[in-house]
Design a protein around this motif. Structure first.
Motif, PDB file in Angstrom:
ATOM      1  N   ILE A  36     -70.865 -60.330   3.285  1.00  0.00           N
ATOM      2  CA  ILE A  36     -69.450 -60.507   2.937  1.00  0.00           C
ATOM      3  C   ILE A  36     -69.418 -61.169   1.566  1.00  0.00           C
ATOM      4  N   GLY A  37     -69.244 -60.387   0.530  1.00  0.00           N
ATOM      5  CA  GLY A  37     -69.253 -60.918  -0.827  1.00  0.00           C
ATOM      6  C   GLY A  37     -70.646 -60.902  -1.430  1.00  0.00           C
ATOM      7  N   LYS A  38     -70.712 -60.818  -2.756  1.00  0.00           N
ATOM      8  CA  LYS A  38     -71.979 -60.736  -3.477  1.00  0.00           C
ATOM      9  C   LYS A  38     -72.729 -62.064  -3.403  1.00  0.00           C
ATOM     10  N   LYS A  39     -74.027 -61.995  -3.123  1.00  0.00           N
ATOM     11  CA  LYS A  39     -74.844 -63.191  -3.043  1.00  0.00           C
ATOM     12  C   LYS A  39     -75.298 -63.599  -4.436  1.00  0.00           C
ATOM     13  N   LEU A  40     -75.296 -64.900  -4.713  1.00  0.00           N
ATOM     14  CA  LEU A  40     -75.686 -65.404  -6.018  1.00  0.00           C
ATOM     15  C   LEU A  40     -77.204 -65.427  -6.146  1.00  0.00           C
ATOM     16  N   GLN A  41     -77.692 -65.092  -7.346  1.00  0.00           N
ATOM     17  CA  GLN A  41     -79.124 -65.123  -7.614  1.00  0.00           C
ATOM     18  C   GLN A  41     -79.580 -66.539  -7.946  1.00  0.00           C
TER      19      GLN A  41
ATOM     20  N   ILE B 248     -56.375 -81.359  -8.313  1.00  0.00           N
ATOM     21  CA  ILE B 248     -56.562 -80.068  -8.988  1.00  0.00           C
ATOM     22  C   ILE B 248     -55.448 -79.107  -8.587  1.00  0.00           C
ATOM     23  N   ASP B 249     -54.936 -78.360  -9.570  1.00  0.00           N
ATOM     24  CA  ASP B 249     -54.058 -77.231  -9.288  1.00  0.00           C
ATOM     25  C   ASP B 249     -54.968 -76.023  -9.105  1.00  0.00           C
ATOM     26  N   THR B 250     -55.139 -75.576  -7.873  1.00  0.00           N
ATOM     27  CA  THR B 250     -56.127 -74.527  -7.588  1.00  0.00           C
ATOM     28  C   THR B 250     -55.755 -73.190  -8.222  1.00  0.00           C
ATOM     29  N   SER B 251     -54.481 -72.997  -8.584  1.00  0.00           N
ATOM     30  CA  SER B 251     -54.099 -71.734  -9.216  1.00  0.00           C
ATOM     31  C   SER B 251     -54.662 -71.621 -10.627  1.00  0.00           C
ATOM     32  N   THR B 252     -55.129 -72.734 -11.209  1.00  0.00           N
ATOM     33  CA  THR B 252     -55.686 -72.715 -12.564  1.00  0.00           C
ATOM     34  C   THR B 252     -57.213 -72.626 -12.561  1.00  0.00           C
ATOM     35  N   ILE B 253     -57.823 -72.546 -11.384  1.00  0.00           N
ATOM     36  CA  ILE B 253     -59.285 -72.477 -11.315  1.00  0.00           C
ATOM     37  C   ILE B 253     -59.770 -71.107 -11.797  1.00  0.00           C
ATOM     38  N   ILE B 254     -60.734 -71.119 -12.704  1.00  0.00           N
ATOM     39  CA  ILE B 254     -61.368 -69.891 -13.182  1.00  0.00           C
ATOM     40  C   ILE B 254     -62.876 -70.049 -12.994  1.00  0.00           C
ATOM     41  N   VAL B 255     -63.484 -69.095 -12.298  1.00  0.00           N
ATOM     42  CA  VAL B 255     -64.906 -69.153 -11.985  1.00  0.00           C
ATOM     43  C   VAL B 255     -65.626 -67.999 -12.683  1.00  0.00           C
ATOM     44  N   LYS B 256     -66.630 -68.345 -13.479  1.00  0.00           N
ATOM     45  CA  LYS B 256     -67.461 -67.337 -14.141  1.00  0.00           C
ATOM     46  C   LYS B 256     -68.916 -67.612 -13.792  1.00  0.00           C
ATOM     47  N   ILE B 257     -69.651 -66.519 -13.518  1.00  0.00           N
ATOM     48  CA  ILE B 257     -71.040 -66.658 -13.085  1.00  0.00           C
ATOM     49  C   ILE B 257     -71.937 -65.830 -13.995  1.00  0.00           C
ATOM     50  N   LYS B 258     -72.943 -66.506 -14.546  1.00  0.00           N
ATOM     51  CA  LYS B 258     -73.901 -65.854 -15.434  1.00  0.00           C
ATOM     52  C   LYS B 258     -75.251 -65.787 -14.741  1.00  0.00           C
ATOM     53  N   GLY B 259     -75.754 -64.573 -14.546  1.00  0.00           N
ATOM     54  CA  GLY B 259     -77.049 -64.384 -13.912  1.00  0.00           C
ATOM     55  C   GLY B 259     -78.180 -64.830 -14.801  1.00  0.00           C
ATOM     56  N   PRO B 260     -79.400 -64.937 -14.256  1.00  0.00           N
ATOM     57  CA  PRO B 260     -80.552 -65.397 -15.043  1.00  0.00           C
ATOM     58  C   PRO B 260     -80.819 -64.547 -16.282  1.00  0.00           C
ATOM     59  N   SER B 261     -80.494 -63.255 -16.217  1.00  0.00           N
ATOM     60  CA  SER B 261     -80.773 -62.362 -17.345  1.00  0.00           C
ATOM     61  C   SER B 261     -79.517 -61.976 -18.116  1.00  0.00           C
ATOM     62  N   ASP B 262     -78.365 -62.579 -17.791  1.00  0.00           N
ATOM     63  CA  ASP B 262     -77.109 -62.237 -18.453  1.00  0.00           C
ATOM     64  C   ASP B 262     -76.921 -63.071 -19.710  1.00  0.00           C
ATOM     65  N   SER B 263     -76.044 -62.570 -20.580  1.00  0.00           N
ATOM     66  CA  SER B 263     -75.683 -63.309 -21.790  1.00  0.00           C
ATOM     67  C   SER B 263     -74.198 -63.649 -21.739  1.00  0.00           C
ATOM     68  N   GLY B 264     -73.759 -64.527 -22.634  1.00  0.00           N
ATOM     69  CA  GLY B 264     -72.352 -64.915 -22.662  1.00  0.00           C
ATOM     70  C   GLY B 264     -72.005 -65.846 -21.517  1.00  0.00           C
ATOM     71  N   GLU B 265     -70.708 -65.879 -21.172  1.00  0.00           N
ATOM     72  CA  GLU B 265     -70.240 -66.773 -20.101  1.00  0.00           C
ATOM     73  C   GLU B 265     -70.431 -66.176 -18.721  1.00  0.00           C
ATOM     74  N   GLY B 266     -70.687 -64.886 -18.628  1.00  0.00           N
ATOM     75  CA  GLY B 266     -70.865 -64.258 -17.334  1.00  0.00           C
ATOM     76  C   GLY B 266     -69.618 -63.540 -16.864  1.00  0.00           C
TER      77      GLY B 266
END
Length: 337
Positions: free
Chosen positions: A190-195, A134-152
């Motif tokens: 340290i950093g937002k906790k995931l739901q 993997i080329d780590t510079s191309t990593i894109i992380v998106k997080i969608k919460g339980p009540s969110d819409s779209g990709e997050g």
């Protein structure tokens, strides 16, 4: 005989416990991780292109989809080139233009992949990307919460915890076994906790590294969608204009390099103060470096205080391009005093 074998095994195990004497990559990476060093990943060769899409669509915009865009060939071998994110432009006069000489589209050699995780709240859950190379510079992380819409919401990668708050949307990356990578998220301090129930979508490109350098002629192979998210078929053929050939692809950082740079980057503490600090940091922000020499302005005749002179010999070529120089300078400003 048994005593000899036991002594030999014990000696090998002890050697693997120290950074200087370890020989297995997994152990070297683990020891470097203890001092906050993340080895450089493979780097995808990058090319700059532009092209015009003929279309009879009534849609006001057209979107080039993330993933496969072009196929390039060198030495009788074909290589796939992809983009990590969608690119949207407007349609005007029956055509749409992607990129230009001054503002090209950058394509990366490799295959575009997607991975999804669902957060279950367990303490032992790990988020490991299944692919090597993997080329780590191309990593894109998106997080969608339980009540969110779209990709997050998109989370940003960081390499240290300076200025990180309890609600910072960040993640850290570390290499694990078999040259794979693991994502680490915040804990609410340290950093937002995931739901619980959140969906993590990770996209990235796996690459052939330095083997992908060289292609300069590309045939288009991408896909488009209109403003209604429906597939759009061009009304004619697409000719790809090459602005710069594929270059700067590199292999994963070697074991010897990790052993050399890990303690030096740790001693620099992500600050560029001495000439040695600059040498270490440049190796991490410009993977195409074969060798680098740094001279402080105070050593010149006459002295130029407050300046640093840097000479870089790239792996592929005899000199660093103007574009790469500007990129290196902009990244160095994050570290220099």
């Amino acid at each position: 005989y048994n005593t000899y074998i036991t002594a030999f095994n014990t000696n090998m195990v002890v050697n693997e416990s120290f950074l200087d004497s370890a020989t297995l990559r997994e152990n070297v990476v683990s020891l470097a991780r203890n001092i906050g060093y993340v080895p450089r990943s493979r780097t995808a060769a990058k090319a700059a292109i532009s092209f015009t899409v003929p279309t009879q669509s009534s849609s006001p915009t057209i979107t080039l989809q993330a993933g496969l865009v072009c196929v390039g060939a060198v030495n009788d071998t074909s290589y796939i080139f992809s983009i990590p994110e969608n690119i949207t432009t407007t349609i005007s006069g029956g055509s749409a233009t992607f990129g230009s000489t001054s503002d090209p589209i950058y394509i990366y050699q490799g295959t575009f992949l997607k991975k999804e995780f669902t957060v279950d709240g367990s303490l032992d859950q790990r988020f490991i990307l299944d692919n090597s190379f993997i080329d780590t510079s191309t990593i894109i992380v998106k997080i969608k919460g339980p009540s969110d819409s779209g990709e997050g919401r998109e989370y940003k990668q960081v390499d240290n915890i300076l200025n990180i708050k309890s609600d910072s949307e960040i993640y850290l990356l570390q290499e694990v076994q078999d040259e794979k990578y693991e994502l680490l998220f915040g804990d609410g301090i340290i950093g937002k906790k995931l739901q619980n129930g959140s969906v993590i979508t990770v996209t990235y490109i796996t690459t052939d590294g330095k083997d992908g350098n060289g292609p300069s002629l590309f045939s288009f192979a991408g896909t488009f969608k209109n403003s209604s998210d429906q597939q759009l078929i061009p009304s004619g053929s697409i000719t790809v204009n090459t602005i710069s050939s594929a270059a700067n692809g590199g292999d994963i950082e070697s074991i010897d390099s990790v052993k050399y740079f890990a303690p030096r980057l740790y001693s620099a503490q992500y600050r560029a103060v001495t000439a040695r600090d600059y040498e270490t940091i440049i190796q991490s922000i410009y993977p195409n470096t074969e060798s680098v020499s740094v001279v402080g302005g105070e050593e010149l005749m006459p002295p130029k205080f407050g300046t640093v002179l840097i000479s870089i010999k790239p792996k592929n070529g005899d000199y660093v391009s103007d574009f790469d120089k500007q990129t290196i300078l902009s990244k160095l400003k994050q570290y220099s005093l």
